[in-house]
Design a protein around this motif. Structure first.
Motif, PDB file in Angstrom:
ATOM      1  N   GLY A 297      -2.923   2.089  -6.263  1.00  0.00           N
ATOM      2  CA  GLY A 297      -2.843   0.895  -6.610  1.00  0.00           C
ATOM      3  C   GLY A 297      -3.833   0.551  -7.716  1.00  0.00           C
ATOM      4  N   LYS A 298      -3.717  -0.783  -8.204  1.00  0.00           N
ATOM      5  CA  LYS A 298      -4.438  -1.515  -9.113  1.00  0.00           C
ATOM      6  C   LYS A 298      -4.722  -2.911  -8.985  1.00  0.00           C
ATOM      7  CE  LYS A 298      -1.949   0.871 -13.051  1.00  0.00           C
ATOM      8  NZ  LYS A 298      -1.362   1.987 -12.069  1.00  0.00           N
ATOM      9  N   ALA A 300      -5.274  -6.784  -8.779  1.00  0.00           N
ATOM     10  CA  ALA A 300      -4.472  -7.912  -9.144  1.00  0.00           C
ATOM     11  C   ALA A 300      -5.162  -9.006  -9.377  1.00  0.00           C
ATOM     12  CB  ALA A 300      -3.202  -8.127  -8.230  1.00  0.00           C
ATOM     13  N   ALA A 301      -4.656 -10.013 -10.411  1.00  0.00           N
ATOM     14  CA  ALA A 301      -5.308 -11.479 -10.557  1.00  0.00           C
ATOM     15  C   ALA A 301      -4.100 -12.438 -10.639  1.00  0.00           C
ATOM     16  CB  ALA A 301      -6.255 -11.424 -11.651  1.00  0.00           C
ATOM     17  N   THR A 302      -3.104 -12.033 -11.215  1.00  0.00           N
ATOM     18  CA  THR A 302      -1.917 -13.028 -11.054  1.00  0.00           C
ATOM     19  C   THR A 302      -0.705 -11.915 -10.759  1.00  0.00           C
ATOM     20  OG1 THR A 302      -1.171 -12.240 -13.552  1.00  0.00           O
ATOM     21  CG2 THR A 302      -3.081 -13.937 -13.509  1.00  0.00           C
ATOM     22  N   PRO A 303       0.464 -12.906 -10.559  1.00  0.00           N
ATOM     23  CA  PRO A 303       1.697 -11.988 -10.350  1.00  0.00           C
ATOM     24  C   PRO A 303       2.212 -11.206 -11.557  1.00  0.00           C
ATOM     25  CG  PRO A 303       2.330 -14.105 -10.480  1.00  0.00           C
ATOM     26  CD  PRO A 303       0.866 -14.317 -10.665  1.00  0.00           C
ATOM     27  N   ILE A 304       1.526 -11.195 -12.602  1.00  0.00           N
ATOM     28  CA  ILE A 304       2.112 -10.627 -13.797  1.00  0.00           C
ATOM     29  C   ILE A 304       1.708  -9.037 -13.810  1.00  0.00           C
ATOM     30  CG2 ILE A 304       2.348 -10.556 -16.411  1.00  0.00           C
ATOM     31  CD1 ILE A 304       3.604 -12.933 -15.186  1.00  0.00           C
ATOM     32  N   SER A 305       2.346  -8.138 -13.614  1.00  0.00           N
ATOM     33  CA  SER A 305       1.936  -6.668 -13.307  1.00  0.00           C
ATOM     34  C   SER A 305       1.570  -6.058 -14.702  1.00  0.00           C
ATOM     35  CB  SER A 305       3.018  -5.974 -12.798  1.00  0.00           C
ATOM     36  OG  SER A 305       2.974  -4.665 -13.052  1.00  0.00           O
ATOM     37  N   PRO A 306       0.582  -5.204 -14.612  1.00  0.00           N
ATOM     38  CA  PRO A 306       0.354  -4.294 -15.681  1.00  0.00           C
ATOM     39  C   PRO A 306       1.665  -3.509 -16.493  1.00  0.00           C
ATOM     40  CG  PRO A 306      -1.448  -4.069 -14.014  1.00  0.00           C
ATOM     41  CD  PRO A 306      -0.392  -4.798 -13.252  1.00  0.00           C
ATOM     42  N   TYR A 307       2.507  -3.331 -15.557  1.00  0.00           N
ATOM     43  CA  TYR A 307       3.753  -2.681 -15.948  1.00  0.00           C
ATOM     44  C   TYR A 307       4.710  -3.497 -16.721  1.00  0.00           C
ATOM     45  CZ  TYR A 307       2.265   1.047 -13.001  1.00  0.00           C
ATOM     46  OH  TYR A 307       1.473   2.006 -12.457  1.00  0.00           O
ATOM     47  N   LEU A 308       4.419  -4.793 -16.576  1.00  0.00           N
ATOM     48  CA  LEU A 308       5.150  -5.860 -17.685  1.00  0.00           C
ATOM     49  C   LEU A 308       4.284  -5.849 -18.920  1.00  0.00           C
ATOM     50  CD1 LEU A 308       6.167  -8.713 -15.342  1.00  0.00           C
ATOM     51  CD2 LEU A 308       7.451  -7.466 -16.791  1.00  0.00           C
ATOM     52  N   ALA A 309       4.100  -4.770 -19.594  1.00  0.00           N
ATOM     53  CA  ALA A 309       3.052  -4.435 -20.542  1.00  0.00           C
ATOM     54  C   ALA A 309       3.131  -5.378 -21.755  1.00  0.00           C
ATOM     55  CB  ALA A 309       3.033  -2.993 -21.057  1.00  0.00           C
ATOM     56  N   ASP A 310       4.322  -5.956 -22.101  1.00  0.00           N
ATOM     57  CA  ASP A 310       4.563  -7.040 -23.447  1.00  0.00           C
ATOM     58  C   ASP A 310       3.888  -8.147 -22.865  1.00  0.00           C
ATOM     59  OD1 ASP A 310       5.739  -4.864 -24.733  1.00  0.00           O
ATOM     60  OD2 ASP A 310       7.836  -5.596 -24.090  1.00  0.00           O
ATOM     61  N   TRP A 311       3.760  -8.693 -21.875  1.00  0.00           N
ATOM     62  CA  TRP A 311       3.363  -9.961 -21.221  1.00  0.00           C
ATOM     63  C   TRP A 311       1.818  -9.990 -20.496  1.00  0.00           C
ATOM     64  CZ3 TRP A 311       7.111 -12.537 -23.661  1.00  0.00           C
ATOM     65  CH2 TRP A 311       8.328 -12.034 -23.586  1.00  0.00           C
ATOM     66  N   TYR A 312       1.450  -8.827 -20.030  1.00  0.00           N
ATOM     67  CA  TYR A 312       0.187  -8.481 -19.431  1.00  0.00           C
ATOM     68  C   TYR A 312      -0.963  -9.000 -20.287  1.00  0.00           C
ATOM     69  CZ  TYR A 312      -3.448  -6.646 -16.360  1.00  0.00           C
ATOM     70  OH  TYR A 312      -4.493  -6.373 -15.668  1.00  0.00           O
ATOM     71  N   LEU A 474      -4.275  -9.447  -4.739  1.00  0.00           N
ATOM     72  CA  LEU A 474      -5.219  -8.722  -4.495  1.00  0.00           C
ATOM     73  C   LEU A 474      -4.996  -7.331  -5.149  1.00  0.00           C
ATOM     74  CD1 LEU A 474      -5.374  -9.232  -0.585  1.00  0.00           C
ATOM     75  CD2 LEU A 474      -6.952  -9.992  -1.869  1.00  0.00           C
ATOM     76  N   VAL A 475      -3.983  -6.680  -4.891  1.00  0.00           N
ATOM     77  CA  VAL A 475      -3.597  -5.502  -5.312  1.00  0.00           C
ATOM     78  C   VAL A 475      -2.092  -5.223  -5.864  1.00  0.00           C
ATOM     79  CG1 VAL A 475      -5.513  -4.114  -4.233  1.00  0.00           C
ATOM     80  CG2 VAL A 475      -3.202  -4.463  -3.066  1.00  0.00           C
TER      81      VAL A 475
END
Length: 516
Positions: A297-298, A300-312, A474-475
């Motif tokens: 896992g990774k 988390a701080a917000t619901p914007i995932s690192p996989y939403l790379a253009d927005w994260y 959390l994650v």
């Protein structure tokens, strides 16, 4: 006893087909409430029974499905047009018509329909069919990610003639255009799917899919070990037992699926933003990943995932800072007593932490989170309960929720954190969070067609949110599965929160082929 036999014989009683890969038995952690897309079943596609106008490939790019090409938008973004694939039929032989698409989307918007996804179509004003193969969607305002919503499965209008959508027999015995049909559904037990031999995309090679519903993680692990399942989803630590076992594969897929603690914004203790920030600083997310998730896992701080790379926004994080958390709690007036517990004006600092009882992973995350919160001097008793009770107690207790998708930041964050959803029924803004700056950023991101403006809006959102959090995200999980090594065709896809029968490692099951 009947369930115990599922792994030993083919679900249709033919015997031996599971051994050749022609059928598969899946142990699923969740069971759908219904199978009607209008009511919220598989809104992001991959449903196995239905198709949307669009689908997603392994890279999450939209591709045509029931539409012969990707839908197009007018210059002002207010009209989207789709042309249906010619000659497509539902599994009962009924031709697909544009009126079926119109009926599907209008039914979601109908206030008399108990749809759980109506908020996703907030931008949609109306949908019409100029002819049998053309569909026009008219929006109230420009909405850049609208095409993402067109993965919703299309239902046959005639199945609902004179029938209430909310209670229609279709909801348990549907007819779709998808690669599989529903042969049987014993609720609370299993569902059997049969290959749609006339599927427009080609008949699947896996002819029978039996989905056994087992909510408890430990029970699924036990039954997988007993040979009942060909594949199942398991928490990382339970899946680890299969890493070196002949004939099995452990699949670890990336996801935008978060687990987070929804912190009630109306509780006296946590109504103060400083307390919510302190809780976030007091949680050791990396320790959770290392121990509870076995590294899968990774943070988390917000619901914007690192996989939403253009927005994260890589700067939108919460560092683990217990000392900083203590200072914030002191500033807020919640002071430590000689017993190591905090209180203010005679009121004890107390925050119950709830989780759904059958979910082993959420239990472990709840215990780890509560332990970190307790170290700050806040009493954080952990309680096993149900999702219904978690919703009922959302103003007085924190709960471990899950959600998230890798498609667009709007669908990941808007209904979860915008104040317009505070107090509404269902799984929207469960923490009753309100922040005008966050609202403004989410509104700008939703309504702008300019990618640069959207990018800045979601950067602004993440900065505003981490300054005044309404959750302790959390994650982001990596989803882990155990599979018998009998098929070719699996492709990795970044997964959303929903990973039961839809999405998951078998998101493209209709294209799997048995190994020789």
């Amino acid at each position: 006893m009947g369930l115990l036999l599922l792994g030993c014989t083919s679900p249709d009683g033919g015997g031996g087909s599971a051994q050749t890969g022609g059928s598969i038995v899946i142990g699923a952690g969740g069971e759908p409430e219904n199978l009607n897309p209008i009511l919220g079943y598989a809104p992001d596609g991959a449903s196995k029974v239905f198709d949307g106008l669009v689908a997603r490939d392994a890279k999450l790019q939209l591709v045509p499905a029931l539409a012969e090409r990707l839908p197009t938008a007018s210059a002002d973004g207010l009209v989207w047009t789709a042309t249906l694939r010619a000659g497509t039929t539902f599994s009962d032989g009924t031709p697909l018509s544009a009126q079926d698409v119109v009926f599907t989307f209008r039914s979601v918007l109908d206030p008399g329909t108990n749809s759980t996804i109506a908020s996703r179509l907030d931008a949609l004003a109306d949908v019409t069919a100029p002819d049998d193969r053309t569909v026009e969607f008219r929006l109230k305002y420009p909405y850049a990610p609208f095409a993402q919503q067109l993965a919703l499965g299309v239902v046959p209008r005639k199945a609902f003639d004179g029938v209430d959508v909310n209670s229609a027999p279709f909801n348990s015995a549907p007819v779709g255009t998808g690669p599989y049909t529903v042969a049987e559904w014993r609720k609370g037990d299993r569902m059997v799917l049969r290959a749609n031999e006339s599927y427009w995309g080609g008949a699947p090679a896996v002819k029978t899919v039996t989905v056994v519903f087992v909510a408890d993680d430990n029970a699924r692990a036990t039954r997988m070990a007993a040979g009942e399942f060909d594949g199942t989803v398991l928490p990382p630590k339970l899946a680890g037992a299969y890493r070196d076992r002949d004939g099995y594969r452990v699949v670890r897929n990336p996801s935008a699926d978060y687990r987070g603690l929804g912190i009630p914004s109306e509780l006296p203790l946590t109504s103060d933003p400083r307390v919510r920030l302190a809780i976030n600083l007091g949680i050791d997310r990396q320790a959770m990943i290392d121990t509870v998730l076995a590294g899968a896992g990774k943070p988390a701080a917000t619901p914007i995932s690192p996989y939403l790379a253009d927005w994260y926004d890589q700067g939108a994080v919460f560092r683990h800072d217990p000392d900083g958390a203590a200072r914030l709690l002191d500033e807020a007036g919640w002071l430590l007593g000689s017993d190591g517990k905090r209180s203010r004006d005679g009121q004890a600092a107390r925050l119950p932490v709830l989780y759904p009882a059958p979910d082993v992973l959420r239990k472990e995350l709840a215990l780890a989170t509560a332990s970190d919160i307790a170290r700050l001097g806040i009493d954080a008793p952990v309680e096993a309960t149900t999702f219904e009770v978690m919703l009922q107690r959302r103003s007085e207790a924190a709960s471990v929720w899950g959600g998230g998708d890798p498609y667009d930041p709007d669908t990941a964050a808007y209904s979860l954190l915008h104040s317009r959803y505070a107090g509404q029924e269902g799984y929207v803004n469960m923490s009753l969070y309100r922040n005008a700056t966050v609202d403004a950023a989410l509104d700008t991101g939703r309504r702008s067609l300019d990618p640069a403006v959207r990018k800045q809006a979601y950067t602004d959102f993440q900065k505003a949110y981490t300054a005044d959090p309404g959750w302790a995200f959390l994650v982001f999980l990596d989803h882990t599965y155990v599979l018998r090594d009998r098929w070719n065709g699996q492709e990795e896809q970044v997964e959303p929160h929903d990973h039961g029968l839809v999405h998951a490692v078998w998101w493209n099951l209709e294209r799997w082929t048995p190994k020789p």
